[in-house]
Scaffold this motif. Sequence first.
Motif, PDB file in Angstrom:
ATOM      1  N   PHE A  25     -42.853 -12.116 -11.736  1.00  0.00           N
ATOM      2  CA  PHE A  25     -43.811 -11.609 -12.711  1.00  0.00           C
ATOM      3  C   PHE A  25     -43.111 -10.607 -13.646  1.00  0.00           C
ATOM      4  CE2 PHE A  25     -46.698 -13.669 -10.031  1.00  0.00           C
ATOM      5  CZ  PHE A  25     -47.939 -13.737 -10.636  1.00  0.00           C
ATOM      6  N   ARG A  31     -47.928  -8.063 -20.553  1.00  0.00           N
ATOM      7  CA  ARG A  31     -47.685  -9.466 -20.209  1.00  0.00           C
ATOM      8  C   ARG A  31     -47.964  -9.723 -18.725  1.00  0.00           C
ATOM      9  NH1 ARG A  31     -41.920 -12.652 -20.373  1.00  0.00           N
ATOM     10  NH2 ARG A  31     -42.746 -14.788 -20.332  1.00  0.00           N
ATOM     11  N   LYS A  32     -47.649  -8.761 -17.876  1.00  0.00           N
ATOM     12  CA  LYS A  32     -47.905  -8.913 -16.447  1.00  0.00           C
ATOM     13  C   LYS A  32     -49.397  -9.068 -16.172  1.00  0.00           C
ATOM     14  CE  LYS A  32     -46.925  -6.663 -12.025  1.00  0.00           C
ATOM     15  NZ  LYS A  32     -46.290  -5.478 -11.369  1.00  0.00           N
ATOM     16  N   TRP A  35     -50.505 -12.559 -16.990  1.00  0.00           N
ATOM     17  CA  TRP A  35     -50.113 -13.511 -15.938  1.00  0.00           C
ATOM     18  C   TRP A  35     -51.081 -13.416 -14.743  1.00  0.00           C
ATOM     19  CZ3 TRP A  35     -44.570 -15.284 -14.684  1.00  0.00           C
ATOM     20  CH2 TRP A  35     -43.897 -15.667 -15.850  1.00  0.00           C
ATOM     21  N   LEU A  52     -43.820 -17.558  -9.528  1.00  0.00           N
ATOM     22  CA  LEU A  52     -44.674 -18.539 -10.184  1.00  0.00           C
ATOM     23  C   LEU A  52     -43.786 -19.716 -10.561  1.00  0.00           C
ATOM     24  CD1 LEU A  52     -47.731 -18.564 -10.998  1.00  0.00           C
ATOM     25  CD2 LEU A  52     -46.959 -18.103 -13.318  1.00  0.00           C
ATOM     26  N   GLN A  62     -40.811 -20.968 -18.753  1.00  0.00           N
ATOM     27  CA  GLN A  62     -41.422 -19.857 -19.474  1.00  0.00           C
ATOM     28  C   GLN A  62     -40.652 -19.568 -20.755  1.00  0.00           C
ATOM     29  OE1 GLN A  62     -41.264 -15.912 -18.065  1.00  0.00           O
ATOM     30  NE2 GLN A  62     -39.160 -16.022 -17.291  1.00  0.00           N
ATOM     31  N   VAL A  72     -47.411 -17.164 -21.573  1.00  0.00           N
ATOM     32  CA  VAL A  72     -48.272 -16.919 -20.411  1.00  0.00           C
ATOM     33  C   VAL A  72     -48.550 -18.274 -19.762  1.00  0.00           C
ATOM     34  CG1 VAL A  72     -50.525 -16.068 -19.617  1.00  0.00           C
ATOM     35  CG2 VAL A  72     -49.323 -14.895 -21.470  1.00  0.00           C
ATOM     36  N   PRO A  73     -48.494 -18.432 -18.447  1.00  0.00           N
ATOM     37  CA  PRO A  73     -48.787 -19.725 -17.807  1.00  0.00           C
ATOM     38  C   PRO A  73     -50.216 -20.172 -18.108  1.00  0.00           C
ATOM     39  CG  PRO A  73     -48.731 -17.950 -16.184  1.00  0.00           C
ATOM     40  CD  PRO A  73     -48.191 -17.375 -17.454  1.00  0.00           C
TER      41      PRO A  73
END
Length: 420
Positions: A25, A31-32, A35, A52, A62, A72-73
Amino acid sequence: MVHTCVVAGCRNRRTPGTALSFYRFPRDPERKQRWIAAVNREGWVPNDGSRLCSTHFISGKQVKNPRSPDYVPSVFTPAPLSPEMKEPGSLEILDKQEARVEAANALLFLQGQGSSVRGERGQEEHPEEREQETAVEESASSSLSSDEDDDEDDESIDCKKGKFAPNTSDAAVNFDNVLKALKKENQTLRDSLDKMALSENSLRNDAEKVKFYTGLPNYFVLETVMWLLAPHMDGMKTVKLSKFQQLLLTLMRLRLDLRNQDLAYRFGVKVGTVTRTVHQMVNIMSSTLVPTAVFWPSRAELRKNLPVALRSSHPDCAVIIDCFMVPFEEPVSRGNHQQQQRVVASSQGGGTSYNVLKYLIGVAPQGVVTFVSRGVLGNVGDKSLAEGCGFLCKLLPGDCGVGESRSGHCRFCGCERSFV
């Protein structure tokens, strides 16, 4: 170490031979959180070992560009209903990834076709559409290392910088443009500084500036004088001033009658350096230029080139003489306070001055300087200066000179024309 994807229902693990990539992560707080929100596990907080897998990204990896959809996923399948569901094989995962990449490339191709059609029609592209195309292009062409150590190093560097550095070719082009603009601005500042500074570059192509500061007609003459004096200036110990600056400083002192403090400010040196430089340069110029440039012509040359205006009134004229004074600075102290008062009084019209040097100059009728006397203190008379400076030794029987006098007579000896 075996890593397992933290997404609910995802059973992908990092095992030998797997083609999947596992990402930790990000350390960037914003950004964290994005996620964590995408993983959607209530009350769950990732730790240092949370990973991830790459199947949750559109392109299979990514992307650190905030404009990319893989920043971002976003690919999450629903959790299986029963634990007996089969785990997808590696070949199936690769097929899905290839299908996603092909879909992204197809979307990029279609968007490229659309932009070309809009360009042909002459319509202007919207900034939002351009950003989407750039994001898709970056997501399709970006390539990052799947090694978790490399990923950790990249993210630590980004966190220190406070932003995510783009890795696309467009960003490299932008950096090149910025570098070119900075180089151009630097060169412009250098040119403006050279024009303002008193250096060779600032005077080279400016004849008016040369004439104002030095009295010489152009830079070629100044360069010639510098060439004559340079061999005799090797013994002068001045660290901050070049030979050209020493000559220019002296000529400005003589031409403009600037004070030593003013010259010290202009050239960035001390007053003592200015005084010493002027004194040494005047001695060098006197011993080098005067014998070379100041000489007494023969009588035949004087008669041959005598101007028409003087042939009828002064056919035997050999020289036109005059006296002039050059002031010099004298340090003020308590011991010479009375002398300074006499100097001030003399400058106001009462008495003689003790802080000036007096010279006698002789000019041929053609306009060439033929004689310059040595400087003496200003309390000497014109006649005494003419008799004691060696000027009379230059004249031959029958020669006459013209001096400056309101009555038309020579102010040195009182005669009307002749000196001998």
